[in-house]
Design an enzyme around this catalytic site. Sequence first.
Site, mmCIF file in Angstrom:
data_model
loop_
_atom_site.group_PDB
_atom_site.id
_atom_site.type_symbol
_atom_site.label_atom_id
_atom_site.label_comp_id
_atom_site.label_asym_id
_atom_site.label_seq_id
_atom_site.Cartn_x
_atom_site.Cartn_y
_atom_site.Cartn_z
ATOM 1 N N TYR A 112 0.884 -1.175 0.000
ATOM 2 C CA TYR A 112 0.000 0.000 0.000
ATOM 3 C C TYR A 112 0.915 1.216 0.000
ATOM 4 O O TYR A 112 2.090 1.111 -0.366
ATOM 5 C CB TYR A 112 -0.886 -0.128 1.258
ATOM 6 C CG TYR A 112 -2.036 0.813 1.365
ATOM 7 C CD1 TYR A 112 -2.975 0.940 0.333
ATOM 8 C CD2 TYR A 112 -2.223 1.583 2.518
ATOM 9 C CE1 TYR A 112 -4.050 1.803 0.468
ATOM 10 C CE2 TYR A 112 -3.304 2.440 2.649
ATOM 11 C CZ TYR A 112 -4.210 2.554 1.619
ATOM 12 O OH TYR A 112 -5.266 3.411 1.749
ATOM 13 N N ARG A 164 -5.737 10.355 -10.965
ATOM 14 C CA ARG A 164 -5.045 11.040 -9.855
ATOM 15 C C ARG A 164 -4.617 9.967 -8.872
ATOM 16 O O ARG A 164 -5.308 9.664 -7.917
ATOM 17 C CB ARG A 164 -5.972 12.078 -9.194
ATOM 18 C CG ARG A 164 -5.306 13.028 -8.233
ATOM 19 C CD ARG A 164 -4.934 12.399 -6.886
ATOM 20 N NE ARG A 164 -6.025 12.258 -5.942
ATOM 21 C CZ ARG A 164 -6.113 11.266 -5.049
ATOM 22 N NH1 ARG A 164 -5.186 10.312 -4.978
ATOM 23 N NH2 ARG A 164 -7.133 11.194 -4.227
ATOM 24 N N LYS A 182 -5.890 -1.752 -2.467
ATOM 25 C CA LYS A 182 -7.017 -1.461 -1.558
ATOM 26 C C LYS A 182 -7.807 -2.750 -1.287
ATOM 27 O O LYS A 182 -8.238 -2.994 -0.164
ATOM 28 C CB LYS A 182 -7.943 -0.409 -2.173
ATOM 29 C CG LYS A 182 -7.298 0.960 -2.334
ATOM 30 C CD LYS A 182 -7.790 1.974 -1.327
ATOM 31 C CE LYS A 182 -6.979 3.258 -1.429
ATOM 32 N NZ LYS A 182 -7.159 4.194 -0.330
ATOM 33 N N GLU A 253 -12.182 5.397 -6.571
ATOM 34 C CA GLU A 253 -10.864 5.675 -6.001
ATOM 35 C C GLU A 253 -9.991 6.440 -6.988
ATOM 36 O O GLU A 253 -9.882 6.058 -8.163
ATOM 37 C CB GLU A 253 -10.188 4.337 -5.653
ATOM 38 C CG GLU A 253 -8.944 4.468 -4.811
ATOM 39 C CD GLU A 253 -9.225 4.926 -3.394
ATOM 40 O OE1 GLU A 253 -10.120 4.370 -2.741
ATOM 41 O OE2 GLU A 253 -8.547 5.867 -2.937
ATOM 42 N N ASP A 254 -9.358 7.469 -6.516
ATOM 43 C CA ASP A 254 -8.314 8.179 -7.251
ATOM 44 C C ASP A 254 -8.720 8.634 -8.654
ATOM 45 O O ASP A 254 -7.983 8.448 -9.630
ATOM 46 C CB ASP A 254 -7.029 7.332 -7.275
ATOM 47 C CG ASP A 254 -6.364 7.282 -5.891
ATOM 48 O OD1 ASP A 254 -6.980 7.773 -4.920
ATOM 49 O OD2 ASP A 254 -5.242 6.759 -5.766
ATOM 50 N N ASP A 274 -14.006 6.936 -1.869
ATOM 51 C CA ASP A 274 -13.077 6.796 -0.746
ATOM 52 C C ASP A 274 -12.293 8.089 -0.493
ATOM 53 O O ASP A 274 -12.030 8.439 0.655
ATOM 54 C CB ASP A 274 -12.122 5.645 -1.074
ATOM 55 C CG ASP A 274 -11.200 5.302 0.061
ATOM 56 O OD1 ASP A 274 -11.657 5.353 1.219
ATOM 57 O OD2 ASP A 274 -10.036 4.972 -0.206
ATOM 58 N N ASP A 275 -11.901 8.782 -1.548
ATOM 59 C CA ASP A 275 -11.053 9.963 -1.362
ATOM 60 C C ASP A 275 -11.817 11.133 -0.745
ATOM 61 O O ASP A 275 -11.257 11.903 0.029
ATOM 62 C CB ASP A 275 -10.427 10.373 -2.697
ATOM 63 C CG ASP A 275 -9.540 9.268 -3.220
ATOM 64 O OD1 ASP A 275 -8.530 8.971 -2.567
ATOM 65 O OD2 ASP A 275 -9.891 8.655 -4.240
ATOM 66 N N ASN A 417 -0.134 11.588 0.038
ATOM 67 C CA ASN A 417 0.589 10.338 -0.216
ATOM 68 C C ASN A 417 1.244 10.381 -1.586
ATOM 69 O O ASN A 417 0.789 11.130 -2.447
ATOM 70 C CB ASN A 417 -0.401 9.164 -0.177
ATOM 71 C CG ASN A 417 -1.044 9.011 1.183
ATOM 72 O OD1 ASN A 417 -0.370 9.093 2.206
ATOM 73 N ND2 ASN A 417 -2.348 8.803 1.205
#
Length: 607
Positions: A112, A164, A182, A253-254, A274-275, A417
């Site tokens: 991760y 992203r 994830k 996600e992302d 999630d973000d 991150n």
Amino acid sequence: MSSQARNNSAAPVANIKHVHHHMPPRHNPLPSPWDYDTANTIEARKYTRTYGLTPPGVDTFEKQLQRCLAQLAARKTPIEKYQYLSVLRNTNVHLFYRLLAGNVKEICPLIYTPTVGEACQRWSELYTQPEGLYLSFEDRGHLHQVIQNWPHDVEITVVTDGSRILGLGDLGINGMGIPVGKLSLYTACAGIHPMKTLPLCLDLGTSNKEFREDPLYLGSRRDKVTAEEEKEFLDEMMAALTERWPSIVIQYEDFKNPFPSLERYQNTYTMFNDDIQGTGAVILGGFINAVKQSGVAPKDQRAVFLGAGSAGVGVAKQLTEFFMKEGLSEEDAKKRFWLVDSQGLVAHDRGKLADHKLYFARDDNDGQQYRSLEEVVEYVKPTILMGLSTIGGAFTPKILQRMAEMNDRPVIFPLSNPSSKSECTFEEAIKYTNGKCLFASGSPFPTLTHDGKDLTPGQGNNVYVFPGIGLGAILSKSVSVTQGMIYASGAALSDSLLPSETAENWLYPDINRIRDVSVVVTKHVIRAAQKDGVDRELQLRGVRDEELEVYVRQRMYDPFTEHEKVEEEVRGLAGLVGRGETNGVAGKGVEVPVGVANGGHVVGKER
Ligand SMILES: NC(=O)c1ccc[n+]([C@@H]2O[C@H](COP(=O)([O-])OP(=O)(O)OC[C@H]3O[C@@H](n4cnc5c(N)ncnc54)[C@H](O)[C@@H]3O)[C@@H](O)[C@H]2O)c1
Ligand SMILES: O=C(O)C[C@H](O)C(=O)O
Ligand SMILES: [Mg+2]
């Protein structure tokens, strides 16, 4: 084959379309990686037709782990360790999860953040094996058929378009590492069966010119599709996924701009982002504890956020809700936030703002524009500094020192991150605030000693909540993921610390306890689904809290007991063989496995 046909880097998808959409799915008759466990008994190996395909010795779990840890230690770089762990997960699933279970703190950073960041940057270069499903823009109109190719039943998917990835920018289909990582954590932390998870990566083109020109890049070479094209594609994808698996939970996600899809689908599908939402909840959890320790009342808190994107706005919204629960009006609560983006302080009179920034835009700046973080810090005199900007090192020594001059216990959360993008390191935060700060970062930092005391940094990462949000949604069979469920996950997290952890002034529980924490989060998410009336597993409504916890645990995949299921089947068969009743065993469509009980060869078991 012509050289053009062999060079399939750019345009194969359109060609494939006419072929693969009409091919019937094939079923692989070979044993699956679920069965290649060197701890399996000889009888189990015969039953699963892996007898002879693994070395003859039968391992104990301890010996297996000893071997794995030695191999891990022998690999020098994080990416080599990542590769070893990927192979292990793909060839001996249960062993991988047993290894992870006992070594969460050591292994998480390898599968991760931060290592998954490098894995994504180099995904096309290092590619060896399929680990998820890719849906391409060229497949639109046929997504339903492509999805049929996935060989398992799915309870949850994590989907990205790679636009992203962490703070590393648009990585196109190389972003697949994120859903893979994830979902490994969904299994490790919340016990979702690995076979029921679907890593999903969309190829909607990429704005990453370097990748488009890289001969090894495994995605299409087109530029990113338009927002309108993306919307139509996602509409089709959501419908197709839910048509095949009606109860599927879909985690976004992302994505570079995930606000429109969240708004569009959150009431229609069992989905969350999630973000925006997971991050909001996890920071809420740590923040509730930080407020208690800082001694500053919510009405006196002043929060400066560097970064006003999905995560920044998601976190600010969640904290606003917390302040409102603490008695502030909505207007007063949102006034506690000053958001800063690449142009400076987000203010109404600065010029046109993206829709998602409007809610927190200031109108009390008297026409003055504050461009740098330093200027904003002097203007606001914040109690809290949050970093969700992707700008490594943005919390400079000078800014950290000012935070310590202005506050007894400044809250410093550099949340970007991977580690290289963290707005400061734990060491810098401790050094420049002289140990005064309440700290959490998105990526892990090591424990350090300050003034003779060991200090452990908190990890404010959505991994503390998304597994429980997902499992809670699955078990309650909720039709949608409500704001109540998201808030409940963060509130439950803040309550999940042990007295010993609270005594150490920790903001988050020990990551090694993540499985227990996820059970607590799951329970509260289920209760919130019930409260909001979106649950369809009605039997759980009347169940007492203690029973609910037992139920959640029973439903979780446990890599330490998985082999028992095969052994039970073998024992069942042995009994039946003894009684001469071997046809159609246990209604599983299993053909007679001749000799299971007497050590002969197994024949005809269709997996
Ligand atoms: N800790 C966690 O659990 C967690 C969760 C989600 C995201 N994140 C991290 O947060 C970061 C941002 O994610 P996101 O989804 O909000 O991305 P995003 O692209 O939506 O937002 C980034 C924001 O940072 C701003 N920014 C860029 N350069 C800046 C600069 N020089 N100065 C000030 N602001 C600048 C942008 O204007 C934008 O508002 C990423 O690094 C991501 O890894 C962490
Ligand atoms: O992936 C992570 O580590 C957290 C978060 O979802 C992120 O995008 O940074
Ligand atoms: Mg993310």
